[in-house]
Write a protein that holds these residues in place. Structure first.
Motif, PDB file in Angstrom:
ATOM      1  N   GLY A 181       0.821  -1.205   0.000  1.00 34.34           N
ATOM      2  CA  GLY A 181       0.000   0.000   0.000  1.00 34.34           C
ATOM      3  C   GLY A 181       0.854   1.254   0.000  1.00 34.34           C
ATOM      4  O   GLY A 181       1.951   1.268  -0.566  1.00 34.34           O
ATOM      5  N   VAL A 182       0.332   2.294   0.633  1.00 27.06           N
ATOM      6  CA  VAL A 182       1.052   3.572   0.689  1.00 27.06           C
ATOM      7  C   VAL A 182       1.444   3.831   2.143  1.00 27.06           C
ATOM      8  O   VAL A 182       0.595   4.136   2.984  1.00 27.06           O
ATOM      9  N   ASP A 192      -8.439   5.744  13.609  1.00 24.21           N
ATOM     10  CA  ASP A 192      -8.151   4.309  13.440  1.00 24.21           C
ATOM     11  C   ASP A 192      -7.112   4.008  12.355  1.00 24.21           C
ATOM     12  O   ASP A 192      -7.019   2.876  11.880  1.00 24.21           O
ATOM     13  N   LEU A 193      -6.358   4.993  11.941  1.00 24.55           N
ATOM     14  CA  LEU A 193      -5.374   4.744  10.875  1.00 24.55           C
ATOM     15  C   LEU A 193      -4.359   3.688  11.317  1.00 24.55           C
ATOM     16  O   LEU A 193      -3.760   3.802  12.390  1.00 24.55           O
ATOM     17  N   PRO A 194      -4.135   2.629  10.505  1.00 19.88           N
ATOM     18  CA  PRO A 194      -3.093   1.668  10.861  1.00 19.88           C
ATOM     19  C   PRO A 194      -1.714   2.334  10.840  1.00 19.88           C
ATOM     20  O   PRO A 194      -1.458   3.212  10.001  1.00 19.88           O
ATOM     21  N   ILE A 209       5.290   4.839  10.517  1.00 15.15           N
ATOM     22  CA  ILE A 209       4.754   4.905   9.151  1.00 15.15           C
ATOM     23  C   ILE A 209       3.223   4.855   9.143  1.00 15.15           C
ATOM     24  O   ILE A 209       2.624   3.774   9.261  1.00 15.15           O
ATOM     25  N   PRO A 210       2.544   6.013   9.045  1.00 18.82           N
ATOM     26  CA  PRO A 210       1.108   5.978   8.819  1.00 18.82           C
ATOM     27  C   PRO A 210       0.848   5.205   7.518  1.00 18.82           C
ATOM     28  O   PRO A 210       1.468   5.495   6.488  1.00 18.82           O
ATOM     29  N   PHE A 211      -0.079   4.232   7.595  1.00 24.14           N
ATOM     30  CA  PHE A 211      -0.180   3.285   6.477  1.00 24.14           C
ATOM     31  C   PHE A 211      -1.598   3.228   5.914  1.00 24.14           C
ATOM     32  O   PHE A 211      -2.571   3.112   6.657  1.00 24.14           O
ATOM     33  N   PHE A 212      -1.687   3.302   4.582  1.00 23.95           N
ATOM     34  CA  PHE A 212      -2.962   3.171   3.878  1.00 23.95           C
ATOM     35  C   PHE A 212      -2.871   2.006   2.901  1.00 23.95           C
ATOM     36  O   PHE A 212      -1.865   1.876   2.189  1.00 23.95           O
ATOM     37  N   THR A 213      -3.912   1.175   2.836  1.00 26.93           N
ATOM     38  CA  THR A 213      -3.967   0.252   1.697  1.00 26.93           C
ATOM     39  C   THR A 213      -4.171   1.127   0.458  1.00 26.93           C
ATOM     40  O   THR A 213      -4.558   2.303   0.575  1.00 26.93           O
ATOM     41  N   PHE A 214      -3.950   0.560  -0.720  1.00 27.57           N
ATOM     42  CA  PHE A 214      -4.130   1.372  -1.930  1.00 27.57           C
ATOM     43  C   PHE A 214      -5.557   1.917  -2.007  1.00 27.57           C
ATOM     44  O   PHE A 214      -5.777   3.088  -2.334  1.00 27.57           O
ATOM     45  N   ASP A 215      -6.526   1.073  -1.656  1.00 27.53           N
ATOM     46  CA  ASP A 215      -7.935   1.509  -1.702  1.00 27.53           C
ATOM     47  C   ASP A 215      -8.192   2.620  -0.687  1.00 27.53           C
ATOM     48  O   ASP A 215      -8.865   3.616  -0.987  1.00 27.53           O
ATOM     49  N   ALA A 216      -7.670   2.428   0.518  1.00 30.57           N
ATOM     50  CA  ALA A 216      -7.893   3.437   1.569  1.00 30.57           C
ATOM     51  C   ALA A 216      -7.266   4.767   1.180  1.00 30.57           C
ATOM     52  O   ALA A 216      -7.817   5.837   1.458  1.00 30.57           O
ATOM     53  N   ALA A 269      -7.865  10.210   0.549  1.00 32.75           N
ATOM     54  CA  ALA A 269      -7.190  11.408   0.062  1.00 32.75           C
ATOM     55  C   ALA A 269      -7.843  11.977  -1.184  1.00 32.75           C
ATOM     56  O   ALA A 269      -7.183  12.592  -1.997  1.00 32.75           O
ATOM     57  N   SER A 270      -9.155  11.749  -1.302  1.00 31.43           N
ATOM     58  CA  SER A 270      -9.792  12.225  -2.521  1.00 31.43           C
ATOM     59  C   SER A 270      -9.667  13.748  -2.634  1.00 31.43           C
ATOM     60  O   SER A 270      -9.691  14.289  -3.724  1.00 31.43           O
TER      61      SER A 270
END
Ligand code: FAD
Length: 475
Positions: free
Chosen positions: A341-342, A372-374, A389-396, A401-402
């Motif tokens: 992810g990102v 709740d950010l992983p 590292i604040p972590f987002f899946t690609f979908d998240a 971040a729209s």
């Protein structure tokens, strides 16, 4: 003659590449996040040709971007989208190991030598070059020096800076400065090599280095330990230091999410222990003694810690293959995160005693922005360096971040780095500043330090041809 034609006449047509297929790999960073156009890729074969390229670029007013293995994690080794396109100067062809002196414990290598090749050559001579990191199979000695790379053995052997005795550098006017001293003592005025170490290609092009070697360890003990909290991990570190400080060569910590991402995204990697623990620690002892293995020493420390309720699970590597497998898990974190992810990697260091407070405060700070950010935590715990590292899946990432991704990323980085600053830490411990951390330089560096740095830059590179727009924020 234009700059490309002149470079071609200086170093040969096969060393000046302009085809998109040749430029693609060198104009995009390792994670595929940053890219920008280049005029060409110049591949000089020696320091003299590096000097020719620099003089030619200076004459034409074209920026020079030195590139090693292009493994920078802060966008430091690829061009910007805007501004004049640079000549990318690759050091890849300068890859000779010029000499190894096992009596003086030094080796002289060219900048384009891959780090793993240098480690292997030192080992073949019965010596250790201790700098070790996940990218060692592709990053170059010049790149590690330019970024003052850290890695997993800093608590015992120091950063790259502590392992460099001399440098050869091409300066902005094309002068080749040969400072390849192999001395432990040399008080002849300013120690100029330290200006270039960690300067990220903004002051000169490193073409060779004299490295400090150490005795090659003959005995190792490695353990993987499951723990309940960073506080417990810190207590265990203190205990290991109390009993085996001289042999402690690594003390690394990752959180559960990081371990799961490695197991889920990098083929062949799995957790070395069956454990539900939230925190995982890799400990290595090593020395060059003989006789009994070190395992018993580490086992005794772990048994005591277990009896005191400090750890829940542990495995001691019982073979070279197991030791290697444990390290492979640790060294695969960046690859896993890139695939998963990102991850907005930060590179903080705080005093050791403040590490648990930093992790707790940074978690709260980012979750105040994104509930709740992983979060991923990868810590070189032994030296206080925490990649939070604040972590987002690609979908998240797409969803969250729209609005404005850059603003969100900046806000999350600031939230983490503010906590490090509050605890008397730094936002940049080992990866460098590159372009990703420019805003942090402006935010956290005292104005007097920035002014001194600009004075150094002005003195060494008055035309600003080396890596403009990197390391030093505008202004
Ligand atoms: P590049 O990425 O090519 O360049 C880095 C910077 O140095 C750029 O600004 C470039 O212009 C400059 N530069 C390169 N060569 C020269 C030269 N000869 N003269 C002057 N300037 C030059 N870093 C750590 O500190 N610790 C880690 O544990 C760590 N782990 C990593 C794991 C992975 C999987 C990856 C991909 C990276 C990791 N890094 C780590 C980042 C680290 O900075 C680099 O891997 C390495 O130090 C950069 O070397 P490089 O040859 O790839 O340099």
């Amino acid at each position: 003659m234009d700059v490309i034609a002149e470079l071609t006449s200086l170093i040969g047509a096969d060393a000046v590449l302009t085809a998109p297929s040749d430029l693609d790999a060198v104009t995009e960073d390792w994670r595929g996040r940053y890219r920008g156009p280049a005029l060409c890729l110049a591949r000089p074969a020696n320091a003299g040709q590096v000097a020719d390229v620099v003089r030619c670029c200076a004459k034409h007013g074209v920026p020079v971007l030195p590139q090693g293995g292009n493994t920078s994690l802060c966008g430091g080794a690829v061009p910007s989208e805007t501004g004049p396109a640079p000549v990318i100067l690759s050091l890849t062809r300068l890859r000779a190991i010029r000499a190894i002196d096992p009596v003086n414990n030094t080796m002289e290598v060219e900048a384009g030598c891959v780090l793993a090749t240098v480690q292997e050559a030192a080992a073949a001579a019965g010596r250790l070059y201790p700098v070790s990191l996940g990218a060692e199979g592709s990053c170059q000695i010049g790149g590690t020096i330019a970024t003052n790379a850290g890695g997993t053995s800093v608590l015992r052997y120091g950063n790259t800076r502590e392992n460099v005795l001399g440098l050869e550098v091409v300066l902005a006017d094309g002068t080749v400065w040969s400072g390849l001293y192999g001395l432990r003592k040399n008080n002849t005025g300013y120690d100029l090599k330290h200006l270039f170490i960690g300067s990220e290609g903004t002051l000169g092009i490193i073409t060779a280095a004299t490295l400090k070697l150490h005795p090659l360890p003959t005995r190792h003990a490695v353990a993987w330990v499951g723990m309940a909290s960073p506080e417990d991990a810190l207590t265990l570190l203190t205990r290991v230091q109390g009993r085996s400080a001289a042999r402690l060569s690594a003390f690394e910590m990752i959180n559960r999410l990081q371990l799961d991402l490695v197991a889920g995204h990098v083929p062949g990697r799995r957790s070395p222990i069956e454990s539900e623990a939230d925190w995982h620690v890799l400990i290595e002892l090593s020395d060059n003694g003989s006789g009994e293995a070190l395992d018993a020493e580490l086992q005794a420390i772990l048994e005591d810690a277990f009896a005191d309720g400090l750890l829940s699970d542990a495995a001691l590597a019982s073979s070279e293959a197991q030791r290697h497998a444990m390290w492979e898990v640790r060294h695969s974190v960046s690859e896993a995160n890139k695939k998963a992810g990102v991850g907005l990697t930060t590179d903080c260091a705080v005093p050791l005693s403040a590490v648990p407070a930093f992790i707790a405060a940074a978690t709260a700070a980012v979750r105040a922005l994104v509930p709740d950010l992983p979060v991923i935590v990868v810590a070189h715990l032994g030296d206080g360096n925490v990649h939070f590292i604040p972590f987002f899946t690609f979908d998240a990432w797409e969803a969250a971040a729209s609005g404005d991704r850059d603003a969100l990323a900046a806000a999350l980085r600031h939230a983490v780095n503010d906590e490090a600053a509050r605890l008397k830490g730094t936002f940049s411990a080992e990866h460098g500043v590159g372009r990703v951390q420019l805003a942090e330089m402006a935010r956290y560096k005292p104005p007097a330090e920035l002014a001194l740095m600009r004075a150094v830059k002005q003195a060494l590179d008055p035309q600003n041809i080396f890596n403009p727009g990197r390391l030093l924020p505008p202004g």
